[in-house]
Write a protein that holds these residues in place. Structure first.
Motif, PDB file in Angstrom:
ATOM      1  N   UNK A   1      68.827  48.854 -35.238  1.00 25.48           N
ATOM      2  CA  UNK A   1      70.367  48.554 -34.968  1.00 25.48           C
ATOM      3  C   UNK A   1      70.651  48.679 -33.816  1.00 25.48           C
ATOM      4  N   UNK A   2      71.120  47.149 -33.896  1.00 27.90           N
ATOM      5  CA  UNK A   2      71.077  46.073 -32.943  1.00 27.90           C
ATOM      6  C   UNK A   2      70.381  45.553 -32.701  1.00 27.90           C
TER       7      UNK A   2
ATOM      8  N   UNK B   1      65.496  52.033 -46.561  1.00 29.25           N
ATOM      9  CA  UNK B   1      66.890  52.069 -45.867  1.00 29.25           C
ATOM     10  C   UNK B   1      68.092  52.274 -46.409  1.00 29.25           C
ATOM     11  N   UNK B   2      68.874  52.985 -45.896  1.00 27.49           N
ATOM     12  CA  UNK B   2      70.661  53.555 -46.510  1.00 27.49           C
ATOM     13  C   UNK B   2      71.286  52.987 -45.457  1.00 27.49           C
TER      14      UNK B   2
ATOM     15  N   UNK C   1      65.218  47.587 -29.188  1.00 31.38           N
ATOM     16  CA  UNK C   1      64.045  48.735 -29.437  1.00 31.38           C
ATOM     17  C   UNK C   1      64.619  50.152 -30.514  1.00 31.38           C
ATOM     18  N   UNK C   2      65.660  49.445 -31.026  1.00 35.41           N
ATOM     19  CA  UNK C   2      66.488  50.420 -31.912  1.00 35.41           C
ATOM     20  C   UNK C   2      66.228  50.499 -33.430  1.00 35.41           C
ATOM     21  N   UNK C   3      64.761  50.586 -33.682  1.00 34.66           N
ATOM     22  CA  UNK C   3      64.185  50.537 -35.020  1.00 34.66           C
ATOM     23  C   UNK C   3      64.490  52.009 -35.482  1.00 34.66           C
TER      24      UNK C   3
ATOM     25  N   UNK D   1      73.470  45.423 -37.866  1.00 33.67           N
ATOM     26  CA  UNK D   1      72.002  45.885 -38.450  1.00 33.67           C
ATOM     27  C   UNK D   1      71.325  44.848 -38.428  1.00 33.67           C
ATOM     28  N   UNK D   2      69.640  45.012 -37.944  1.00 33.57           N
ATOM     29  CA  UNK D   2      68.924  43.224 -38.030  1.00 33.57           C
ATOM     30  C   UNK D   2      67.537  43.996 -38.558  1.00 33.57           C
TER      31      UNK D   2
END
Length: 143
Positions: free
Chosen positions: A65-66, A90-91, A71-73, A100-101
């Motif tokens: 997320x970013x 993943x949804x 580091x927001x896995x 989303x990356x």
């Protein structure tokens, strides 16, 4: 002469592929291999670098997320496994607005590749071949 409905569906989908089925399907989202080169920044006295070549092959991937530097896995929404395969799904919220990356991780290097997913991507799935350890990625699909 009458045309069957299947003809119109096929014709329409060829003219407007993204519009006909909604979100774009992306198969094999990460490059399977990348070419890299490495060199040491500083070598301790008395040591000689030994560079071992070899391809950098895709070994893992994750969703964030970013930008991954933040580091927001994201954890998978669902996982299922058999003796032959592990599948993580993943949804993503429809409100992610392109935040989303994906980060693609490779062997024989500290280099990873990252890219932002399109806003219309709502889910991704990574399939791993579980027949040998460590597991290897068999497929990544996003839609």
């Amino acid at each position: 002469m009458t045309c069957k409905p299947a003809f119109f569906v096929l014709f329409y989908s060829l003219l407007f592929p993204a519009a006909s089925f909604g979100a774009t399907n992306l198969k094999n989202v990460c490059p399977a291999r990348i070419e890299t080169s490495q060199s040491p920044r500083k070598i301790p006295e008395g040591w000689t670098p030994v560079l071992e070549g070899g391809p950098s092959i895709l070994t893992n991937a994750g969703f964030y997320d970013g930008h991954p530097e933040q580091l927001a896995e994201l954890a998978p929404s669902k996982s299922k496994s058999t003796r032959r395969e592990l599948v993580n799904d993943w949804s993503f919220s429809t409100a992610h607005n392109g935040s989303i990356w994906i980060k693609c991780i490779y062997s024989n290097t500290g280099l990873s590749l990252a890219r932002q997913l399109d806003k219309d991507i709502s889910s991704c799935s990574i399939s791993y071949d579980a027949r040998h350890a460590p597991f290897s990625i068999a497929d990544i699909t996003c839609k």
